[in-house]
Motif scaffolding. Structure first.
Motif, PDB file in Angstrom:
ATOM      1  N   GLY A   1      -3.329 -13.022  10.423  1.00  0.00           N
ATOM      2  CA  GLY A   1      -4.696 -13.137  10.915  1.00  0.00           C
ATOM      3  C   GLY A   1      -5.263 -11.775  11.230  1.00  0.00           C
ATOM      4  N   ALA A   2      -6.564 -11.602  11.053  1.00  0.00           N
ATOM      5  CA  ALA A   2      -7.221 -10.324  11.317  1.00  0.00           C
ATOM      6  C   ALA A   2      -8.687 -10.585  11.616  1.00  0.00           C
ATOM      7  CB  ALA A   2      -7.074  -9.380  10.125  1.00  0.00           C
ATOM      8  N   VAL A   3      -9.372  -9.563  12.117  1.00  0.00           N
ATOM      9  CA  VAL A   3     -10.803  -9.676  12.369  1.00  0.00           C
ATOM     10  C   VAL A   3     -11.586  -9.010  11.241  1.00  0.00           C
ATOM     11  CG1 VAL A   3     -10.588  -9.819  14.871  1.00  0.00           C
ATOM     12  CG2 VAL A   3     -10.784  -7.587  13.782  1.00  0.00           C
ATOM     13  N   ASP A   4     -12.849  -9.387  11.134  1.00  0.00           N
ATOM     14  CA  ASP A   4     -13.700  -8.868  10.073  1.00  0.00           C
ATOM     15  C   ASP A   4     -14.436  -7.626  10.567  1.00  0.00           C
ATOM     16  OD1 ASP A   4     -14.902  -8.676   7.655  1.00  0.00           O
ATOM     17  OD2 ASP A   4     -16.237 -10.386   7.894  1.00  0.00           O
ATOM     18  N   TRP A   5     -14.654  -6.693   9.657  1.00  0.00           N
ATOM     19  CA  TRP A   5     -15.401  -5.462   9.956  1.00  0.00           C
ATOM     20  C   TRP A   5     -16.094  -5.047   8.668  1.00  0.00           C
ATOM     21  CZ3 TRP A   5     -13.057   0.003  11.223  1.00  0.00           C
ATOM     22  CH2 TRP A   5     -14.047   0.796  11.836  1.00  0.00           C
ATOM     23  N   PHE A   6     -17.298  -4.592   8.757  1.00  0.00           N
ATOM     24  CA  PHE A   6     -18.086  -4.191   7.592  1.00  0.00           C
ATOM     25  C   PHE A   6     -18.497  -5.384   6.730  1.00  0.00           C
ATOM     26  CE2 PHE A   6     -16.432  -0.048   8.608  1.00  0.00           C
ATOM     27  CZ  PHE A   6     -17.337   0.855   8.095  1.00  0.00           C
ATOM     28  N   LYS A   7     -18.200  -6.609   7.190  1.00  0.00           N
ATOM     29  CA  LYS A   7     -18.527  -7.821   6.426  1.00  0.00           C
ATOM     30  C   LYS A   7     -17.873  -7.825   5.051  1.00  0.00           C
ATOM     31  CE  LYS A   7     -21.188  -9.140   9.773  1.00  0.00           C
ATOM     32  NZ  LYS A   7     -20.772 -10.218  10.681  1.00  0.00           N
TER      33      LYS A   7
ATOM     34  N   GLY B   1     -12.100 -13.748  13.846  1.00  0.00           N
ATOM     35  CA  GLY B   1     -13.178 -13.232  14.670  1.00  0.00           C
ATOM     36  C   GLY B   1     -13.765 -11.955  14.110  1.00  0.00           C
ATOM     37  N   GLU B   2     -14.677 -11.383  14.882  1.00  0.00           N
ATOM     38  CA  GLU B   2     -15.268 -10.094  14.543  1.00  0.00           C
ATOM     39  C   GLU B   2     -15.064  -9.171  15.736  1.00  0.00           C
ATOM     40  OE1 GLU B   2     -19.260 -10.576  13.134  1.00  0.00           O
ATOM     41  OE2 GLU B   2     -18.666 -11.909  11.507  1.00  0.00           O
ATOM     42  N   ARG B   3     -15.809  -8.103  15.824  1.00  0.00           N
ATOM     43  CA  ARG B   3     -15.584  -7.096  16.857  1.00  0.00           C
ATOM     44  C   ARG B   3     -15.535  -7.712  18.259  1.00  0.00           C
ATOM     45  NH1 ARG B   3     -17.298  -1.274  16.951  1.00  0.00           N
ATOM     46  NH2 ARG B   3     -17.260  -0.623  19.125  1.00  0.00           N
ATOM     47  N   ASP B   4     -14.349  -7.749  18.836  1.00  0.00           N
ATOM     48  CA  ASP B   4     -14.100  -8.187  20.214  1.00  0.00           C
ATOM     49  C   ASP B   4     -14.522  -9.627  20.492  1.00  0.00           C
ATOM     50  OD1 ASP B   4     -13.137  -5.635  20.631  1.00  0.00           O
ATOM     51  OD2 ASP B   4     -15.029  -4.892  21.429  1.00  0.00           O
ATOM     52  N   ASP B   5     -14.810 -10.384  19.462  1.00  0.00           N
ATOM     53  CA  ASP B   5     -15.148 -11.799  19.600  1.00  0.00           C
ATOM     54  C   ASP B   5     -14.054 -12.586  18.881  1.00  0.00           C
ATOM     55  OD1 ASP B   5     -16.289 -14.250  19.979  1.00  0.00           O
ATOM     56  OD2 ASP B   5     -17.912 -13.972  18.537  1.00  0.00           O
ATOM     57  N   PHE B   6     -13.007 -12.942  19.643  1.00  0.00           N
ATOM     58  CA  PHE B   6     -11.825 -13.557  19.051  1.00  0.00           C
ATOM     59  C   PHE B   6     -11.877 -15.075  19.197  1.00  0.00           C
ATOM     60  CE2 PHE B   6     -10.223  -9.641  21.415  1.00  0.00           C
ATOM     61  CZ  PHE B   6     -10.547  -8.776  20.378  1.00  0.00           C
ATOM     62  N   ASP B   7     -11.556 -15.784  18.125  1.00  0.00           N
ATOM     63  CA  ASP B   7     -11.487 -17.240  18.154  1.00  0.00           C
ATOM     64  C   ASP B   7     -10.057 -17.616  18.543  1.00  0.00           C
ATOM     65  OD1 ASP B   7     -11.201 -19.980  17.488  1.00  0.00           O
ATOM     66  OD2 ASP B   7     -12.887 -19.842  16.092  1.00  0.00           O
ATOM     67  N   LYS B   8      -9.863 -17.920  19.811  1.00  0.00           N
ATOM     68  CA  LYS B   8      -8.508 -18.164  20.320  1.00  0.00           C
ATOM     69  C   LYS B   8      -7.866 -19.386  19.670  1.00  0.00           C
ATOM     70  CE  LYS B   8      -9.940 -17.987  24.593  1.00  0.00           C
ATOM     71  NZ  LYS B   8     -11.262 -17.324  24.410  1.00  0.00           N
ATOM     72  N   GLU B   9      -8.668 -20.367  19.306  1.00  0.00           N
ATOM     73  CA  GLU B   9      -8.107 -21.556  18.661  1.00  0.00           C
ATOM     74  C   GLU B   9      -7.521 -21.208  17.298  1.00  0.00           C
ATOM     75  OE1 GLU B   9      -9.402 -26.087  17.301  1.00  0.00           O
ATOM     76  OE2 GLU B   9     -10.749 -24.873  18.532  1.00  0.00           O
ATOM     77  N   LYS B  10      -8.236 -20.371  16.541  1.00  0.00           N
ATOM     78  CA  LYS B  10      -7.722 -19.949  15.239  1.00  0.00           C
ATOM     79  C   LYS B  10      -6.449 -19.128  15.393  1.00  0.00           C
ATOM     80  CE  LYS B  10     -11.968 -20.004  12.459  1.00  0.00           C
ATOM     81  NZ  LYS B  10     -12.887 -19.191  11.616  1.00  0.00           N
ATOM     82  N   VAL B  11      -6.449 -18.265  16.409  1.00  0.00           N
ATOM     83  CA  VAL B  11      -5.242 -17.471  16.665  1.00  0.00           C
ATOM     84  C   VAL B  11      -4.072 -18.390  16.993  1.00  0.00           C
ATOM     85  CG1 VAL B  11      -4.179 -15.750  18.174  1.00  0.00           C
ATOM     86  CG2 VAL B  11      -6.556 -15.459  17.434  1.00  0.00           C
ATOM     87  N   LEU B  12      -4.305 -19.363  17.859  1.00  0.00           N
ATOM     88  CA  LEU B  12      -3.259 -20.304  18.261  1.00  0.00           C
ATOM     89  C   LEU B  12      -2.711 -21.063  17.062  1.00  0.00           C
ATOM     90  CD1 LEU B  12      -1.685 -21.774  20.510  1.00  0.00           C
ATOM     91  CD2 LEU B  12      -3.624 -23.336  20.715  1.00  0.00           C
ATOM     92  N   ASN B  13      -3.604 -21.519  16.181  1.00  0.00           N
ATOM     93  CA  ASN B  13      -3.182 -22.312  15.020  1.00  0.00           C
ATOM     94  C   ASN B  13      -2.315 -21.524  14.039  1.00  0.00           C
ATOM     95  OD1 ASN B  13      -4.537 -24.551  15.980  1.00  0.00           O
ATOM     96  ND2 ASN B  13      -6.380 -24.191  14.772  1.00  0.00           N
ATOM     97  N   LEU B  14      -2.408 -20.195  14.088  1.00  0.00           N
ATOM     98  CA  LEU B  14      -1.590 -19.368  13.198  1.00  0.00           C
ATOM     99  C   LEU B  14      -0.165 -19.195  13.716  1.00  0.00           C
ATOM    100  CD1 LEU B  14      -4.173 -16.606  12.209  1.00  0.00           C
ATOM    101  CD2 LEU B  14      -3.179 -18.339  10.711  1.00  0.00           C
ATOM    102  N   LYS B  15       0.088 -19.630  14.935  1.00  0.00           N
ATOM    103  CA  LYS B  15       1.415 -19.561  15.545  1.00  0.00           C
ATOM    104  C   LYS B  15       2.011 -18.150  15.455  1.00  0.00           C
ATOM    105  CE  LYS B  15       2.329 -24.427  14.519  1.00  0.00           C
ATOM    106  NZ  LYS B  15       3.235 -25.413  13.847  1.00  0.00           N
TER     107      LYS B  15
END
Length: 336
Positions: A85-91, A114-128
């Motif tokens: 999992g990773a966050v998006d930057w530069f679209k 997520g994007e800059r400092d806006d993390f989707d905790k549910e998505k992170v959790l689902n990635l285990k």
């Protein structure tokens, strides 16, 4: 092989060599490892990693890593681990068009969480995940506490402002968390050698002032201070960022100025990074810009963030993007 691809190939060769070395048959009986030898990989664990929000214990070698810093995935990829999992930057998605990482991602691309400092905790959790890294980020202590309930979480390097730690410190922190401190030292040393070679071959650049600027709106400029990755790249080649720019930026990574304060950017080298193809024409039509000595004497450069992604490489300023940036940018600077 093209010049632009050589550094990436060099890094891949280094990683392959390190992997082969780790697969060799030990001449020592089991349990008789040299007490002075460095532990790497699975043998390095458990490890304790200090960061902005304390100390994180990582009990075993991480296999499922989520990176929440804007450029954290580069250091992890360079160490042979593909983040899930990773966050998006530069679209562009972290695996998008960037030539310095595209081959390393291959077909295994990460989930965007997520994007800059806006993390989707549910998505992170689902990635285990078994490790979460948020190094080049503005993660808050509250976010850190919530993410730590999911998996061991390593925050920003301590003793630096958010987004202000040198790339070396962030890379080392990633290496500690992954149990690959020795490999990190080799990667950093290789990059340092490349910068040293540039400085040796361009002694006329040493000590000259530079302003790295994004003309993001008509009549408005973001001027990056010395701790911003783009400016750090320039200083490692020998340039200096004037104190006036650093003071104007304060605790921010850039000072936002109007054309009336263009005196701040009248430097030996004025480097514009542009996202809009029309930005160069717009800036050159500005009468205030025309009055700068840097403009009159041809000491200004306009470099795109994308197509080719030189500005993006400077913005990432990682162990993977720096070799690409050097290959692409130094020849342009030589011609300027």
């Amino acid at each position: 092989m093209s010049l632009a691809r050589r550094p990436l190939a060099t890094i891949l060769s280094l990683l392959a060599a390190l992997a082969l070395a780790g697969c060799g048959v030990s001449e020592q009986p089991s349990g008789e490892q040299d007490a002075g030898a460095e532990k790497t990989g699975a043998s390095a664990f458990p490890v304790s990693v200090e960061h902005k929000y304390g100390t994180t214990e990582i009990p075993k070698e991480p296999k499922r890593v989520v990176t929440l810093g804007l450029s954290d995935q580069d250091a992890v990829l360079a160490l042979g681990v593909k983040p899930v999992g990773a966050v998006d930057w530069f679209k562009e998605r972290p695996y998008g068009l960037w030539p310095w990482t595209k081959d390393l991602w291959g077909k295994e691309t990460p989930e965007i969480v997520g994007e800059r400092d806006d993390f989707d905790k549910e998505k992170v959790l689902n990635l285990k995940p078994d490790l979460i890294l948020a190094l080049y980020s503005g993660m808050t202590e509250e976010q850190y506490g919530e993410l730590s309930k999911i998996a061991p979480t390593v925050g920003q390097p301590k003793d630096f402002p958010d987004y202000g730690a040198p790339w070396q410190d962030m890379t080392r922190l990633a290496g500690e968390a992954l149990g690959k401190a020795d490999e990190v030292d080799k990667l950093i040393s290789g990059i340092d050698d490349q910068f040293a070679k540039v400085r040796e071959e361009h002694k006329d650049w040493q000590g000259k002032s530079v302003a790295v600027v994004d003309p993001f709106q008509p009549g408005k400029y973001a001027v990056f201070q010395k701790t911003d990755p783009k400016a750090v790249f320039m200083t490692e080649m020998g340039y200096t960022v004037p104190d006036a720019i650093n003071e104007a930026a304060g605790e921010n990574n850039a000072a936002e100025i109007s054309a009336e304060r263009a005196d701040l950017i009248d430097t030996d080298l004025l480097l514009f990074l542009t996202a809009d193809p029309s930005a160069e024409q717009r800036v050159q039509a500005d009468p205030v810009y025309k009055g700068l000595a840097a403009a009159r004497e041809g000491r200004a450069m306009f470099v795109p963030y994308a197509q080719p992604p030189i500005g993006a490489a400077l913005s990432f300023n990682t162990v993977l993007s720096i070799p690409y940036a050097l290959d692409e940018f130094v020849p342009l600077l030589d011609k300027s």
